[in-house]
Scaffold this motif. Structure first.
Motif, PDB file in Angstrom:
ATOM      1  N   SER A   1      62.930 -39.778-105.460  1.00 56.02           N
ATOM      2  CA  SER A   1      62.778 -40.537-104.949  1.00 56.02           C
ATOM      3  C   SER A   1      61.536 -41.407-104.239  1.00 56.02           C
ATOM      4  N   ARG A   2      62.394 -42.022-103.078  1.00 51.85           N
ATOM      5  CA  ARG A   2      61.294 -42.861-102.678  1.00 51.85           C
ATOM      6  C   ARG A   2      60.770 -41.632-101.702  1.00 51.85           C
ATOM      7  N   VAL A   3      60.605 -41.194-100.975  1.00 52.73           N
ATOM      8  CA  VAL A   3      59.869 -40.619-100.373  1.00 52.73           C
ATOM      9  C   VAL A   3      58.402 -41.525-100.056  1.00 52.73           C
ATOM     10  N   SER A   4      58.293 -41.297 -99.505  1.00 51.74           N
ATOM     11  CA  SER A   4      56.476 -41.068 -98.884  1.00 51.74           C
ATOM     12  C   SER A   4      55.652 -40.497 -99.180  1.00 51.74           C
ATOM     13  N   PHE A   5      54.578 -40.359 -99.829  1.00 52.40           N
ATOM     14  CA  PHE A   5      53.327 -39.824 -99.939  1.00 52.40           C
ATOM     15  C   PHE A   5      52.649 -39.332 -99.316  1.00 52.40           C
ATOM     16  N   VAL A   6      52.634 -39.675 -97.887  1.00 51.82           N
ATOM     17  CA  VAL A   6      52.120 -38.910 -96.720  1.00 51.82           C
ATOM     18  C   VAL A   6      53.398 -38.279 -95.933  1.00 51.82           C
ATOM     19  N   SER A   7      54.781 -38.825 -96.272  1.00 52.53           N
ATOM     20  CA  SER A   7      55.625 -37.493 -95.552  1.00 52.53           C
ATOM     21  C   SER A   7      55.587 -36.482 -96.305  1.00 52.53           C
ATOM     22  N   TYR A   8      55.234 -37.018 -97.658  1.00 47.82           N
ATOM     23  CA  TYR A   8      55.728 -35.272 -98.665  1.00 47.82           C
ATOM     24  C   TYR A   8      54.570 -34.753 -98.484  1.00 47.82           C
ATOM     25  N   ALA A   9      53.193 -35.168 -98.489  1.00 44.93           N
ATOM     26  CA  ALA A   9      52.159 -34.612 -98.675  1.00 44.93           C
ATOM     27  C   ALA A   9      52.275 -33.733 -96.609  1.00 44.93           C
ATOM     28  N   ILE A  10      52.560 -34.227 -95.864  1.00 46.14           N
ATOM     29  CA  ILE A  10      52.299 -33.444 -94.595  1.00 46.14           C
ATOM     30  C   ILE A  10      53.500 -32.259 -94.816  1.00 46.14           C
ATOM     31  N   ALA A  11      54.894 -32.680 -94.529  1.00 46.21           N
ATOM     32  CA  ALA A  11      55.855 -31.923 -94.737  1.00 46.21           C
ATOM     33  C   ALA A  11      55.726 -30.658 -95.893  1.00 46.21           C
ATOM     34  N   SER A  12      55.133 -31.231 -96.832  1.00 45.32           N
ATOM     35  CA  SER A  12      55.053 -29.805 -98.128  1.00 45.32           C
ATOM     36  C   SER A  12      53.889 -29.156 -97.525  1.00 45.32           C
ATOM     37  N   SER A  13      52.790 -29.615 -96.887  1.00 44.59           N
ATOM     38  CA  SER A  13      51.717 -28.742 -96.484  1.00 44.59           C
ATOM     39  C   SER A  13      51.935 -27.955 -95.415  1.00 44.59           C
ATOM     40  N   LEU A  14      52.568 -28.731 -94.505  1.00 46.79           N
ATOM     41  CA  LEU A  14      52.805 -27.547 -93.329  1.00 46.79           C
ATOM     42  C   LEU A  14      53.873 -26.647 -93.776  1.00 46.79           C
ATOM     43  N   GLY A  15      54.995 -26.700 -94.767  1.00 52.50           N
ATOM     44  CA  GLY A  15      55.433 -25.814 -94.679  1.00 52.50           C
ATOM     45  C   GLY A  15      55.794 -24.867 -95.240  1.00 52.50           C
ATOM     46  N   LYS A  16      54.647 -25.242 -96.345  1.00 52.46           N
ATOM     47  CA  LYS A  16      53.057 -23.466 -97.015  1.00 52.46           C
ATOM     48  C   LYS A  16      53.118 -22.489 -96.201  1.00 52.46           C
ATOM     49  N   VAL A  17      52.334 -23.011 -94.467  1.00 51.76           N
ATOM     50  CA  VAL A  17      51.426 -21.971 -94.479  1.00 51.76           C
ATOM     51  C   VAL A  17      51.885 -20.752 -94.336  1.00 51.76           C
ATOM     52  N   PRO A  18      53.225 -20.535 -93.304  1.00 53.96           N
ATOM     53  CA  PRO A  18      53.960 -19.098 -93.123  1.00 53.96           C
ATOM     54  C   PRO A  18      53.811 -18.500 -94.962  1.00 53.96           C
ATOM     55  N   ALA A  19      53.955 -18.734 -95.656  1.00 57.29           N
ATOM     56  CA  ALA A  19      54.529 -18.492 -97.377  1.00 57.29           C
ATOM     57  C   ALA A  19      52.030 -17.913 -97.303  1.00 57.29           C
ATOM     58  N   MET A  20      51.849 -18.677 -97.075  1.00 56.74           N
ATOM     59  CA  MET A  20      50.226 -18.759 -97.755  1.00 56.74           C
ATOM     60  C   MET A  20      49.541 -18.004 -96.714  1.00 56.74           C
ATOM     61  N   ILE A  21      49.772 -18.037 -95.949  1.00 61.09           N
ATOM     62  CA  ILE A  21      49.355 -16.788 -95.127  1.00 61.09           C
ATOM     63  C   ILE A  21      49.765 -15.449 -95.018  1.00 61.09           C
ATOM     64  N   LEU A  22      51.394 -15.334 -95.018  1.00 55.10           N
ATOM     65  CA  LEU A  22      51.806 -13.927 -95.634  1.00 55.10           C
ATOM     66  C   LEU A  22      50.819 -13.096 -96.518  1.00 55.10           C
ATOM     67  N   PHE A  23      50.806 -14.027 -98.398  1.00 55.00           N
ATOM     68  CA  PHE A  23      50.076 -13.842 -99.525  1.00 55.00           C
ATOM     69  C   PHE A  23      48.760 -13.307 -98.366  1.00 55.00           C
ATOM     70  N   ALA A  24      48.351 -13.422 -98.022  1.00 53.35           N
ATOM     71  CA  ALA A  24      46.567 -13.776 -97.833  1.00 53.35           C
ATOM     72  C   ALA A  24      46.968 -12.530 -96.953  1.00 53.35           C
ATOM     73  N   VAL A  25      47.465 -12.459 -95.967  1.00 52.23           N
ATOM     74  CA  VAL A  25      47.626 -10.876 -95.280  1.00 52.23           C
ATOM     75  C   VAL A  25      47.886  -9.376 -95.432  1.00 52.23           C
ATOM     76  N   VAL A  26      49.423  -9.837 -96.504  1.00 50.04           N
ATOM     77  CA  VAL A  26      49.400  -9.122 -96.827  1.00 50.04           C
ATOM     78  C   VAL A  26      48.363  -8.393 -98.203  1.00 50.04           C
ATOM     79  N   GLY A  27      47.241  -9.372 -98.693  1.00 47.33           N
ATOM     80  CA  GLY A  27      46.660  -8.447 -99.616  1.00 47.33           C
ATOM     81  C   GLY A  27      45.391  -7.899 -99.078  1.00 47.33           C
ATOM     82  N   ASN A  28      44.942  -8.348 -97.168  1.00 48.96           N
ATOM     83  CA  ASN A  28      43.885  -8.016 -96.621  1.00 48.96           C
ATOM     84  C   ASN A  28      44.572  -7.243 -95.975  1.00 48.96           C
TER      85      ASN A  28
END
Length: 209
Positions: free
Chosen positions: A144-171
């Motif tokens: 699409s024509r989504v800007s790189f900055v919008s994608y990078a920020i939205a994608s990275s923020l949206g990944k925060v909960p799941a990545m924390i969950l993986f690490a928290v469960v492992g720990n």
């Protein structure tokens, strides 16, 4: 034209290497990850980019090795970096080809237009929904024509909960399983903060328009 050929070839070679040496890399992470943080982040990125081994398992290992905070950070860096790399590769190599396909079908073209108007919040929520494959979000956004900055920020923020969950469960399996309850509280607070921030940002943009 050459880049459209080189990219799949290089990708296939990396996938083959990870397939052949994935178990050794996984064992290395379990034994030596704590001594080589930067190299661990790079390996995590490769595992996220080519998920021959399920990435939640990688996050669990990092959480058990580094603890919930640093483990979650490394898990997030690997996943976010992988998504950004894929976005760049698809946009650089295949956006022109993808646009031709999108324009060919009126329904898809209209959906893409709506997506582009609300790209940030759509990508953010897509990352929060586990059943939506990450690769689809990466490729569709890049075509699409989504800007790189919008994608990078939205994608990275949206990944925060799941990545924390993986690490928290492992720990938690090696320390305190009650930490998972704290994650649930964090998730709600995080979601509210992001939604409020997006609402204020959008309101400010509309007032300036």
């Amino acid at each position: 034209m050459k880049r459209k050929i080189y990219i799949p070839v290089i990708t296939a070679l990396i996938i083959a290497a990870i397939y052949m040496y994935g178990e050794q890399l996984l064992l290395w992470m379990q034994l030596y990850a704590s001594q080589y943080i930067v190299l661990t982040a790079i390996i995590a990125t490769l595992f996220a980019l080519f998920p021959i081994i399920p990435y939640p398992l990688i996050g669990g290992i990092l959480g058990a090795t580094f603890g919930p905070v640093l483990g979650a950070l490394l898990t997030w860096i690997g996943s976010s970096a992988a998504s950004i790399v894929m976005f760049i590769v698809v946009r650089y190599g295949y956006q022109d080809w993808g646009n031709k396909i999108i324009k060919r079908y009126e329904a898809i073209d209209k959906i893409t237009t709506l997506f582009e108007r609300n790209a940030f919040i759509t990508i953010f929520f897509a990352r929060l929904i586990p059943v939506i494959p990450s690769i689809i979000v990466n490729i569709y956004s890049a075509l699409s024509r989504v800007s790189f900055v919008s994608y990078a920020i939205a994608s990275s923020l949206g990944k925060v909960p799941a990545m924390i969950l993986f690490a928290v469960v492992g720990n938690s399996f090696v320390t305190n399983r009650q930490d998972i309850l704290y994650f649930g509280l964090f998730y709600l607070i995080f979601l509210l903060v992001v939604l409020l921030g997006y609402h204020l940002w959008k309101k400010q943009i509309e007032e300036k328009a």
